[in-house]
Design an enzyme around this catalytic site. Structure first.
Site, PDB file in Angstrom:
ATOM      1  CB  SER A   8     -54.175   0.936  -7.919  1.00  8.26           C
ATOM      2  OG  SER A   8     -53.716   1.745  -8.989  1.00  8.26           O
ATOM      3  CG  HIS A  31     -57.807  -0.710  -9.811  1.00  5.63           C
ATOM      4  ND1 HIS A  31     -59.172  -0.727  -9.996  1.00  5.63           N
ATOM      5  CD2 HIS A  31     -57.433   0.574 -10.045  1.00  5.63           C
ATOM      6  CE1 HIS A  31     -59.602   0.484 -10.317  1.00  5.63           C
ATOM      7  NE2 HIS A  31     -58.558   1.294 -10.358  1.00  5.63           N
ATOM      8  CG  ASP A  33     -55.813   3.174 -11.995  1.00  5.35           C
ATOM      9  OD1 ASP A  33     -57.050   3.230 -11.980  1.00  5.35           O
ATOM     10  OD2 ASP A  33     -55.127   3.005 -10.960  1.00  5.35           O
ATOM     11  CG  MET A  35     -55.152   7.350 -16.057  1.00  7.71           C
ATOM     12  SD  MET A  35     -54.340   8.331 -14.795  1.00  7.71           S
ATOM     13  CE  MET A  35     -54.804   7.433 -13.311  1.00  7.71           C
ATOM     14  CG  HIS A  64     -60.623   2.964 -13.166  1.00  9.91           C
ATOM     15  ND1 HIS A  64     -60.125   3.716 -12.125  1.00  9.91           N
ATOM     16  CD2 HIS A  64     -61.660   3.670 -13.694  1.00  9.91           C
ATOM     17  CE1 HIS A  64     -60.833   4.832 -12.032  1.00  9.91           C
ATOM     18  NE2 HIS A  64     -61.758   4.837 -12.970  1.00  9.91           N
ATOM     19  CG  MET A  66     -59.991   6.929 -15.212  1.00 10.75           C
ATOM     20  SD  MET A  66     -58.759   7.069 -13.908  1.00 10.75           S
ATOM     21  CE  MET A  66     -57.955   5.469 -14.076  1.00 10.75           C
ATOM     22  CG  MET A 135     -63.619   7.753  -9.348  1.00  8.92           C
ATOM     23  SD  MET A 135     -62.341   6.482  -9.370  1.00  8.92           S
ATOM     24  CE  MET A 135     -60.882   7.395  -8.895  1.00  8.92           C
ATOM     25  CG  ASP A 173     -59.614   3.933  -7.678  1.00  4.57           C
ATOM     26  OD1 ASP A 173     -58.540   4.016  -7.072  1.00  4.57           O
ATOM     27  OD2 ASP A 173     -59.692   3.875  -8.921  1.00  4.57           O
TER      28      ASP A 173
HETATM   29  C1  DX5 Z   1     -56.739   7.437  -9.540  1.00  4.67           C
HETATM   30  C2  DX5 Z   1     -56.680   5.953  -9.828  1.00  4.67           C
HETATM   31  C3  DX5 Z   1     -56.427   5.130  -8.633  1.00  4.67           C
HETATM   32  C4  DX5 Z   1     -55.096   5.340  -7.980  1.00  4.67           C
HETATM   33  C5  DX5 Z   1     -55.234   5.035  -6.529  1.00  4.67           C
HETATM   34  O1  DX5 Z   1     -57.153   8.106 -10.650  1.00  4.67           O
HETATM   35  O2  DX5 Z   1     -57.912   5.538 -10.398  1.00  4.67           O
HETATM   36  O3  DX5 Z   1     -56.651   3.749  -8.885  1.00  4.67           O
HETATM   37  O4  DX5 Z   1     -54.085   4.559  -8.525  1.00  4.67           O
HETATM   38  O5  DX5 Z   1     -54.061   5.384  -5.906  1.00  4.67           O
HETATM   39  P1  DX5 Z   1     -53.958   5.691  -4.338  1.00  4.67           P
HETATM   40  O6  DX5 Z   1     -54.334   4.415  -3.630  1.00  4.67           O
HETATM   41  O7  DX5 Z   1     -52.560   6.063  -4.175  1.00  4.67           O
HETATM   42  O8  DX5 Z   1     -54.903   6.810  -4.037  1.00  4.67           O
HETATM   43 ZN    ZN Z   2     -58.500   3.392 -10.570  1.00  3.51          ZN
END
Ligand code: DX5
Ligand code: ZN
Length: 215
Positions: A8, A31, A33, A35, A64, A66, A135, A173
């Protein structure tokens, strides 16, 4: 079963993406993320940044989302160079239509289940999707602790996927490290997302290798 490793980049060095992408070249996919500060309490990046960093690697981008409402942005993320687009059922009022929109963009589609979201939330689209992202933390931030209770959901999902002979990856994740990765793989996960553990320091290549081989 060996799992595929999916770093990620939320934990990467945002001013050195090119260097970090080279360091994680042995990973299986990447990956990303996204947000929006609304669906989750944090803001990261949008399509223009994804389009730029897309040039730094040939690895598949597992994006991903969000964000909510998610549907109106799907085409933008598809055009930015996503290969897999994963969405949360809570981020749309029509999951079927949103999945259709991802597939009609020529991308693979994933559905992400928050720790409290049951498997039933994905059943309407189970025959149309390529990936389920479990998750193991509440989404929003890297560096949180793994929630063991989601392992039961992984086991149930693996059973269901095997029984129905579906071609769906189970990814996990949040809080994946050298202790939790083997638990997740044993429960039925075949893709491990990891931010903190891979980018924690030392050799990123070594961290990827260790994660792949501890599971
Ligand atoms: C959380 C993200 C993850 C995050 C994982 O909302 O979707 O992808 O980056 O990070 P670690 O591996 O540090 O938990
Ligand atoms: Zn993620």
């Amino acid at each position: 079963m060996t799992a595929r490793i999916n770093p990620s980049i939320l934990s990467a060095d945002f001013v050195n993406f090119e260097r970090d992408f080279q360091s994680i070249a042995s990973a299986d996919l990447i990956h990303v993320d996204v947000m929006d500060g609304h669906f989750v309490p944090n803001i990261t990046m949008g399509p223009p940044i994804i389009k730029m960093i897309r040039k730094c690697t040939k690895l598949l981008f597992d994006v991903h989302l969000m964000i909510s409402p998610v549907e109106k942005y799907i085409k933008d993320f598809a055009n930015a160079g996503s290969d897999i687009i994963t969405i949360h059922p809570e981020a749309t009022d029509n999951l079927k239509r949103a999945i259709k929109s991802i597939k009609s963009s020529g991308k693979k589609a994933g559905v992400s289940l928050n720790p409290k979201t049951p498997i039933s939330a994905v059943m309407d689209v189970i025959n149309e999707i390529d990936l389920i992202l479990i998750m193991s933390v509440n989404p929003g931030f890297a560096g949180q602790s793994f929630m063991n209770e989601v392992l039961l959901k992984v086991k149930e999902l693996r059973k269901l996927i095997n029984e129905r002979k579906l071609k769906i990856d189970i990814s996990i994740d949040g809080g994946i490290n050298f202790e939790t990765a083997p638990l997740a793989v044993k429960a039925g996960v075949n893709i491990l997302v990891s931010g903190t553990t891979i980018f924690a320091g030392g050799s990123l290549k070594e961290n990827i290798f260790k994660l792949k081989n501890c599971a």
